[in-house]
Scaffold this motif. Sequence first.
Motif, PDB file in Angstrom:
ATOM      1  N   UNK A 186       0.899  -1.248   0.087  1.00  0.00           N
ATOM      2  CA  UNK A 186       0.159  -0.188  -0.023  1.00  0.00           C
ATOM      3  C   UNK A 186       0.934   1.154   0.136  1.00  0.00           C
ATOM      4  N   UNK A 187       0.751   2.183  -1.143  1.00  0.00           N
ATOM      5  CA  UNK A 187       1.377   3.403  -1.088  1.00  0.00           C
ATOM      6  C   UNK A 187       1.055   4.336   0.230  1.00  0.00           C
ATOM      7  N   UNK A 188       1.941   4.867   0.446  1.00  0.00           N
ATOM      8  CA  UNK A 188       1.696   5.813   1.615  1.00  0.00           C
ATOM      9  C   UNK A 188       0.768   6.869   1.212  1.00  0.00           C
ATOM     10  N   UNK A 189       0.673   7.240   0.136  1.00  0.00           N
ATOM     11  CA  UNK A 189      -0.205   8.320  -0.545  1.00  0.00           C
ATOM     12  C   UNK A 189      -1.835   7.891  -0.509  1.00  0.00           C
ATOM     13  N   UNK A 190      -1.932   6.506  -0.756  1.00  0.00           N
ATOM     14  CA  UNK A 190      -3.100   5.966  -0.985  1.00  0.00           C
ATOM     15  C   UNK A 190      -3.770   5.839   0.583  1.00  0.00           C
ATOM     16  N   UNK A 191      -2.983   5.915   1.488  1.00  0.00           N
ATOM     17  CA  UNK A 191      -3.697   5.645   2.861  1.00  0.00           C
ATOM     18  C   UNK A 191      -4.564   6.740   3.331  1.00  0.00           C
ATOM     19  N   UNK A 192      -5.846   6.698   3.698  1.00  0.00           N
ATOM     20  CA  UNK A 192      -6.924   7.609   4.146  1.00  0.00           C
ATOM     21  C   UNK A 192      -6.885   7.973   5.541  1.00  0.00           C
ATOM     22  N   UNK A 193      -6.825   6.820   6.187  1.00  0.00           N
ATOM     23  CA  UNK A 193      -7.288   6.717   7.682  1.00  0.00           C
ATOM     24  C   UNK A 193      -6.605   5.278   8.411  1.00  0.00           C
ATOM     25  N   UNK A 194      -6.023   5.402   9.581  1.00  0.00           N
ATOM     26  CA  UNK A 194      -5.773   4.597  10.409  1.00  0.00           C
ATOM     27  C   UNK A 194      -6.667   4.310  11.571  1.00  0.00           C
ATOM     28  N   UNK A 195      -7.070   3.143  12.044  1.00  0.00           N
ATOM     29  CA  UNK A 195      -8.154   3.005  13.250  1.00  0.00           C
ATOM     30  C   UNK A 195      -7.699   2.083  13.991  1.00  0.00           C
ATOM     31  N   UNK A 196      -7.653   2.155  15.249  1.00  0.00           N
ATOM     32  CA  UNK A 196      -7.345   1.067  16.410  1.00  0.00           C
ATOM     33  C   UNK A 196      -8.511   0.247  16.466  1.00  0.00           C
ATOM     34  N   UNK A 197      -8.210  -1.121  16.581  1.00  0.00           N
ATOM     35  CA  UNK A 197      -9.448  -2.083  16.659  1.00  0.00           C
ATOM     36  C   UNK A 197      -9.209  -2.975  17.893  1.00  0.00           C
ATOM     37  N   UNK A 198     -10.152  -3.172  18.562  1.00  0.00           N
ATOM     38  CA  UNK A 198     -10.025  -4.290  19.717  1.00  0.00           C
ATOM     39  C   UNK A 198     -11.021  -5.001  19.793  1.00  0.00           C
ATOM     40  N   UNK A 199     -11.409  -5.813  18.655  1.00  0.00           N
ATOM     41  CA  UNK A 199     -12.544  -6.858  18.519  1.00  0.00           C
ATOM     42  C   UNK A 199     -12.356  -7.737  17.224  1.00  0.00           C
ATOM     43  N   UNK A 200     -13.484  -8.308  17.175  1.00  0.00           N
ATOM     44  CA  UNK A 200     -13.655  -9.135  16.056  1.00  0.00           C
ATOM     45  C   UNK A 200     -13.652  -8.231  14.680  1.00  0.00           C
ATOM     46  N   UNK A 201     -12.960  -8.666  13.546  1.00  0.00           N
ATOM     47  CA  UNK A 201     -12.892  -7.811  12.452  1.00  0.00           C
ATOM     48  C   UNK A 201     -13.283  -8.658  11.313  1.00  0.00           C
ATOM     49  N   UNK A 202     -13.904  -8.316  10.521  1.00  0.00           N
ATOM     50  CA  UNK A 202     -14.492  -9.168   9.422  1.00  0.00           C
ATOM     51  C   UNK A 202     -14.020  -8.388   8.215  1.00  0.00           C
ATOM     52  N   UNK A 203     -13.062  -9.111   7.386  1.00  0.00           N
ATOM     53  CA  UNK A 203     -12.720  -8.313   6.174  1.00  0.00           C
ATOM     54  C   UNK A 203     -11.174  -8.881   5.801  1.00  0.00           C
ATOM     55  N   UNK A 204     -10.367  -8.205   5.217  1.00  0.00           N
ATOM     56  CA  UNK A 204      -9.138  -8.522   4.615  1.00  0.00           C
ATOM     57  C   UNK A 204      -8.257  -8.480   6.044  1.00  0.00           C
ATOM     58  N   UNK A 205      -7.639  -9.683   6.420  1.00  0.00           N
ATOM     59  CA  UNK A 205      -7.174  -9.557   7.530  1.00  0.00           C
ATOM     60  C   UNK A 205      -5.486 -10.304   7.393  1.00  0.00           C
ATOM     61  N   UNK A 206      -4.562  -9.530   7.536  1.00  0.00           N
ATOM     62  CA  UNK A 206      -3.127 -10.080   7.618  1.00  0.00           C
ATOM     63  C   UNK A 206      -2.700  -9.923   8.900  1.00  0.00           C
TER      64      UNK A 206
END
Length: 142
Positions: free
Chosen positions: A80-100
């Motif tokens: 992911x290019x840094x220019x493409x990053x829109x937001x960073x958010x902390x998450x403390x729970x179950x996440x459904x989606x693209x997960x690495x």
Amino acid sequence: MIRYSSKVDWVYKSSVILIASLDLLISLTTFYQEGIYASLIISSILTLTLAYLISLYYNTSYLLHHDYLRCSSGWIIKKIAYKAIKKIEKNKGLYIGWKLSLALDGLIIYFHDGKELFISPENLDQFIDDLEQRISISNDHS
């Protein structure tokens, strides 16, 4: 380039222990009931699953390069290019989606076209500082 390993939590560790236990239990049960060939087939499938999970432990990492973030887990690699990053958010729970990641808590990185990626670096606050600094530098040069 700065490398961060993935945080490992109880869910991942429990999965490895459970599959190893099932491998042993099912293989022994199958051996006594069906014979060695059936036992080898079942054991091979579970052992390959276990080997894959263990390989994730060694191959899940996040690399902060000069102009992009490289996230990898097993054979999956996302840049992911840094220019493409829109937001960073902390998450403390179950996440459904693209997960690495190998943990339940971590960061959701939102980038272009509404895409998002969940990662769980070990040193979360230090990672955020390093990432935000690189995003800032990248945006200053555009």
